[in-house]
Every structure is written in C-alpha cells, then in structure tokens.
Scaffold this motif. Structure first.
Motif, PDB file in Angstrom:
ATOM      1  N   GLN A   1       5.525  -5.745   7.487  1.00  0.00           N
ATOM      2  CA  GLN A   1       5.917  -5.923   6.095  1.00  0.00           C
ATOM      3  C   GLN A   1       4.922  -5.264   5.147  1.00  0.00           C
ATOM      4  OE1 GLN A   1       6.839  -9.955   5.052  1.00  0.00           O
ATOM      5  NE2 GLN A   1       6.773  -9.577   2.847  1.00  0.00           N
ATOM      6  N   ARG A   2       3.618  -5.441   5.419  1.00  0.00           N
ATOM      7  CA  ARG A   2       2.602  -4.882   4.519  1.00  0.00           C
ATOM      8  C   ARG A   2       2.586  -3.356   4.574  1.00  0.00           C
ATOM      9  NH1 ARG A   2      -0.782  -8.259   1.953  1.00  0.00           N
ATOM     10  NH2 ARG A   2      -0.894 -10.441   2.607  1.00  0.00           N
ATOM     11  N   MET A   3       2.715  -2.791   5.762  1.00  0.00           N
ATOM     12  CA  MET A   3       2.828  -1.336   5.843  1.00  0.00           C
ATOM     13  C   MET A   3       4.090  -0.866   5.136  1.00  0.00           C
ATOM     14  SD  MET A   3       1.626  -0.153   9.638  1.00  0.00           S
ATOM     15  CE  MET A   3       0.104  -0.758  10.376  1.00  0.00           C
ATOM     16  N   GLY A   4       5.157  -1.637   5.285  1.00  0.00           N
ATOM     17  CA  GLY A   4       6.403  -1.272   4.626  1.00  0.00           C
ATOM     18  C   GLY A   4       6.271  -1.210   3.121  1.00  0.00           C
ATOM     19  N   VAL A   5       5.522  -2.160   2.541  1.00  0.00           N
ATOM     20  CA  VAL A   5       5.326  -2.172   1.090  1.00  0.00           C
ATOM     21  C   VAL A   5       4.541  -0.942   0.649  1.00  0.00           C
ATOM     22  CG1 VAL A   5       4.189  -3.384  -0.811  1.00  0.00           C
ATOM     23  CG2 VAL A   5       5.496  -4.680   0.874  1.00  0.00           C
ATOM     24  N   VAL A   6       3.480  -0.615   1.376  1.00  0.00           N
ATOM     25  CA  VAL A   6       2.668   0.551   1.006  1.00  0.00           C
ATOM     26  C   VAL A   6       3.462   1.838   1.188  1.00  0.00           C
ATOM     27  CG1 VAL A   6       0.563   1.845   1.477  1.00  0.00           C
ATOM     28  CG2 VAL A   6       0.526  -0.655   1.567  1.00  0.00           C
ATOM     29  N   ILE A   7       4.171   1.933   2.304  1.00  0.00           N
ATOM     30  CA  ILE A   7       4.979   3.140   2.532  1.00  0.00           C
ATOM     31  C   ILE A   7       6.096   3.231   1.504  1.00  0.00           C
ATOM     32  CG2 ILE A   7       6.571   4.240   4.159  1.00  0.00           C
ATOM     33  CD1 ILE A   7       4.709   3.247   6.390  1.00  0.00           C
ATOM     34  N   MET A   8       6.646   2.074   1.090  1.00  0.00           N
ATOM     35  CA  MET A   8       7.639   2.081   0.027  1.00  0.00           C
ATOM     36  C   MET A   8       7.076   2.733  -1.231  1.00  0.00           C
ATOM     37  SD  MET A   8       9.675  -1.098  -1.794  1.00  0.00           S
ATOM     38  CE  MET A   8       8.189  -1.787  -2.533  1.00  0.00           C
ATOM     39  N   ALA A   9       5.812   2.410  -1.549  1.00  0.00           N
ATOM     40  CA  ALA A   9       5.192   3.022  -2.721  1.00  0.00           C
ATOM     41  C   ALA A   9       5.048   4.528  -2.558  1.00  0.00           C
ATOM     42  CB  ALA A   9       3.825   2.386  -2.973  1.00  0.00           C
ATOM     43  N   THR A  10       4.689   4.978  -1.353  1.00  0.00           N
ATOM     44  CA  THR A  10       4.556   6.423  -1.141  1.00  0.00           C
ATOM     45  C   THR A  10       5.908   7.123  -1.279  1.00  0.00           C
ATOM     46  OG1 THR A  10       4.852   6.365   1.281  1.00  0.00           O
ATOM     47  CG2 THR A  10       2.628   6.008   0.437  1.00  0.00           C
ATOM     48  N   ILE A  11       6.956   6.464  -0.798  1.00  0.00           N
ATOM     49  CA  ILE A  11       8.281   7.081  -0.883  1.00  0.00           C
ATOM     50  C   ILE A  11       8.800   7.067  -2.313  1.00  0.00           C
ATOM     51  CG2 ILE A  11      10.643   6.963  -0.043  1.00  0.00           C
ATOM     52  CD1 ILE A  11       8.488   7.862   1.975  1.00  0.00           C
ATOM     53  N   ILE A  12       8.524   5.981  -3.041  1.00  0.00           N
ATOM     54  CA  ILE A  12       8.878   5.968  -4.465  1.00  0.00           C
ATOM     55  C   ILE A  12       8.155   7.102  -5.181  1.00  0.00           C
ATOM     56  CG2 ILE A  12       8.636   4.669  -6.619  1.00  0.00           C
ATOM     57  CD1 ILE A  12       9.178   2.131  -5.022  1.00  0.00           C
ATOM     58  N   GLY A  13       6.900   7.340  -4.785  1.00  0.00           N
ATOM     59  CA  GLY A  13       6.171   8.466  -5.356  1.00  0.00           C
ATOM     60  C   GLY A  13       6.853   9.789  -5.057  1.00  0.00           C
ATOM     61  N   MET A  14       7.332   9.957  -3.820  1.00  0.00           N
ATOM     62  CA  MET A  14       8.058  11.173  -3.478  1.00  0.00           C
ATOM     63  C   MET A  14       9.349  11.294  -4.294  1.00  0.00           C
ATOM     64  SD  MET A  14       6.319  12.879  -1.153  1.00  0.00           S
ATOM     65  CE  MET A  14       7.532  13.960  -0.392  1.00  0.00           C
ATOM     66  N   ALA A  15      10.049  10.164  -4.442  1.00  0.00           N
ATOM     67  CA  ALA A  15      11.297  10.171  -5.201  1.00  0.00           C
ATOM     68  C   ALA A  15      11.040  10.488  -6.670  1.00  0.00           C
ATOM     69  CB  ALA A  15      11.998   8.812  -5.063  1.00  0.00           C
ATOM     70  N   LEU A  16      10.052   9.799  -7.244  1.00  0.00           N
ATOM     71  CA  LEU A  16       9.716  10.029  -8.651  1.00  0.00           C
ATOM     72  C   LEU A  16       9.225  11.453  -8.859  1.00  0.00           C
ATOM     73  CD1 LEU A  16       9.215   8.984 -11.536  1.00  0.00           C
ATOM     74  CD2 LEU A  16       6.950   8.210 -10.762  1.00  0.00           C
ATOM     75  N   GLY A  17       8.350  11.902  -7.974  1.00  0.00           N
ATOM     76  CA  GLY A  17       7.817  13.254  -8.113  1.00  0.00           C
ATOM     77  C   GLY A  17       8.864  14.326  -7.923  1.00  0.00           C
TER      78      GLY A  17
END
Length: 393
Positions: free
Chosen positions: A329-345
């Motif tokens: 779950q914790r890795m998922g939250v951090v990876i979610m942030a990285t993917i949101i960064g990819m999406a936003l970027g």
C-alpha cells in the motif's frame, strides 16, 4: 524474479503505446496537442490509482489473483480502444488500460522486496526494469505495425496478446513470502535482516515527503518520455526517429536501474535517489541547446542513463524506513504520486507547447519541478543521517 520481470514487460505496454500513436490520434480526432495528450493523462491516472488499490489487496492475498484480473482488464481496454469513434471514448478506455497495467509495477516491486534482504536493491531494480524493457520493446513493435496497418489493428493485437500472456503468468505467482511482522525493531538491532533504519521523521511525514518528491521528479521526467516523438516531428523528423529515441532512452534506463540497485545496496535508497535526481536535472538542460538528429539521440541516451533509477529508489526507501507489512500500500501511494506527476507533466508540456509554440519552455518547467525533488531528497537524507547512531561494540 523472471516471471515478475516478464509481467512488468508485458503489462506496462499501456505506458508506451500511446506515446507512439499520439500524432495519428491527434490527426484522426482533429484536436490540439493538449487535448491529444489527455489519453496519456487518463492512462497515468488509472495507473496511479491501481498501484494503491491493487497494492492494498496484494498485501492481504498476494499478487497472483489481482495481477491476473488486472491483466484481463488491460487486454480488454486495448481491444475496446480499437473500436472507439470519439476522443472521449478513447480517453476513458486509456484509464482502464492504466488501471490494469498498474498491477504489473508497484505490487510486483513490493512482492519481490519481501523475498530479498541483503540484495534487495538490485532485486527491486531488476523487476522495475520490466517497465523499461516494455518501453524498449513495444515502441519498436508498434512502429513496425504502423508501417503496415492502422493504430486500431495494432491496439487490437496488443489487447489479445496481453490477455493470453499475462493471465497464465500471473497464476504462477501464487507462492507468498513470509513478511516480517516485527517492524518496530530497536535501532540497536538495525543490522538484523529485515530491520528498519532510523529516521527523525514520522511514517506519515516521510510518506508525505516521498509523495511530493515523486510528483516533482516525474513532472520533469515526463517531458522527454511523453513528447519525444511529437518533438521530433516538430523538428522535421518522422515518427520512426522519435520512437527510436524513446527506445534508446528506456534501454539506457535499464542500465541505470540496475546500477542504481547495486548502488542502493551499498549506500541506501535516499542517497541513490538524490544522485539520480541531480543527474536527471543536468540531462534535461541538454535538451535545450541540442536539437539536431544525432545530438537528440545522444541526449536521449544520457537522459535515460540519468533517470532510470529514481522510481525504484522510492520502493527501496519505503522498505528501509517504513513497516514491511504495509509495503504494497505504501509503495502504491508513492508510485501513485510519481504517475500523477507523469500525467500532470504530460498534459502540462502539451499545454505549454500550445501557448508558446515551442517545447523550450516545457523543458524549463520540468527543470523547475526537478529542483523541488532534489531539495526534498536532500532534506530526507539530512534527517536520516542525523538519526543514524553507531551500533554498540
């Protein structure tokens, strides 16, 4: 590890397929560059949410069943996308593709981290290479397919392949590792296998900092990865050259991830993250003055060597400083942030392009976000070093 690597290679096709077909999608649906980037944003949002949701289930029941179901979902999304008649339909289905593909990244990294102690860094990095092997393999395959058929037939074929390959591979992952439930090990016993390292931050604060760091690094990372094909076309080169640069970038990223994994086993996840962030920032600067064909190949190679180990470093940091039983779950939250960064970027770069008519400002925007990531990584490293205490003789 081999099965996890194959799953990562096949299952993350959704992250790269749209990058290659962005120009024909934009032409077919008659939209501007920002709107044409929305399917990629939708893919990343689905991928981000899936890493958290599927990671949580994997913590409880293992990865086999969640990955099998998600693989079928991924294939169905590609098949359905090949029959869309409007951009909004394509955007929604790309979200489904992202959700299905997420099972083949974060949950697999969390699972493999439980099987290794002394060589956890290289193990996590090796499995994370599946994502970049996918980026090397699939753009090449899709580029070849587009030379002989349409993007719709190509997506149909990808969907069928995903269903018949991922589901049976996932069922081979039914064995589960024994997760160390004694997470609160005193600092005096930190060299005991599975022990957590000390840090002068609460788990919630550290998690939040990793989320912000992941967002910043991946907004920066998305500019070359998402728009390199479109950038090449704007410079007068064709789709094939852009696809080759993307494959070169991700191929170099494989080497970067393996080197970073070995480095993390020696110096830890936080210093490895900081080194990767600094190198990524420097390589982004190189895209601004160099825009010739040969120089773009070289800069893309340098960029891949610089940034490949950043995201796996977050997974290693989670396992070093946060409870093992909550790793998925914790890795998922951090990876979610990285993917949101990819999406936003990915969207932001297209939006800046539409405003300015050039990608130069988009590169500068990525550099600014990267500087924020560097500052957070340095702060975490400072707090970790301050908290470290020598072991008793």
């Amino acid at each position: 590890m081999t099965i996890a690597l194959l799953l990562g290679t096949f299952g993350t096709v959704g992250l790269w397929a749209f990058v290659v077909v962005l120009p024909p999608i934009q032409a077919e649906f008659g939209v501007d560059r920002a709107a044409a980037s929305l399917p990629y944003t939708s893919t990343m949002i689905g991928f981000a949410l899936g890493n958290v949701l599927i990671g949580r289930f994997a913590d409880r029941i293992g990865v086999a069943l969640p990955v099998a179901i998600a693989g079928a979902m991924l294939g169905a999304g590609f098949v359905a996308s090949s029959f869309t008649t409007a951009l909004w339909q394509f955007v929604i289905l790309q979200g489904l593709i992202g959700l299905g593909g997420s099972a083949c990244f974060g949950p697999l990294l969390a699972d493999i981290s439980h099987w290794f102690e002394k060589r956890r860094g290289i193990a996590v990095a090796a499995v994370a290479c599946g994502n970049y092997l996918s980026g090397v393999l699939w753009p090449t395959v899709i580029k070849f397919a587009l030379e002989h058929t349409s993007w719709r037939v190509t997506f149909l074929g990808i969907g069928i392949f995903c269903i018949v390959s991922i589901v049976p591979l996932a069922m081979l992952m039914r064995a589960r590792p024994d997760v160390n439930q004694s997470d609160d090990i005193p600092a005096a016993h930190l060299r005991r296998p599975g022990g957590r390292k000390p840090i002068d931050l609460s788990p919630r604060t550290l998690q939040g900092l990793l989320v912000l760091a992941g967002l910043g690094c991946c907004v920066a990372m998305s500019m070359p990865q998402v728009h390199i094909v479109a950038y090449c076309i704007d410079l007068g080169f064709d789709i094939a050259r852009g696809a080759e640069m993307l494959s070169l970038m991700l191929g170099a990223g494989i080497a970067s991830r393996l080197i970073s994994g070995l480095l993390a086993d020696r110096i830890g996840g936080v210093p490895t993250l900081l080194i990767g962030s600094v190198l990524q920032c420097l390589s982004l600067f190189l895209y601004i003055p160099f825009n010739g064909l040969a120089s773009l190949y070289m800069v893309s190679f340098i960029f891949g060597l610089s940034q490949g180990g950043i995201v796996p470093s977050y997974a290693i940091i989670v396992r070093e400083y946060l409870p093992a039983r909550e790793a998925g779950q914790r890795m998922g939250v951090v990876i979610m942030a990285t993917i949101i960064g990819m999406a936003l970027g990915g969207w932001m770069s297209g939006w800046i392009y539409d405003l300015t008519g050039s990608y130069q400002a988009a590169f500068l925007n990525g550099i600014a976000w990267n500087l924020g990531n560097m500052a957070i990584a340095f702060f975490i490293l400072y707090r970790a070093r301050r908290s470290a205490s020598p072991l008793p003789a």
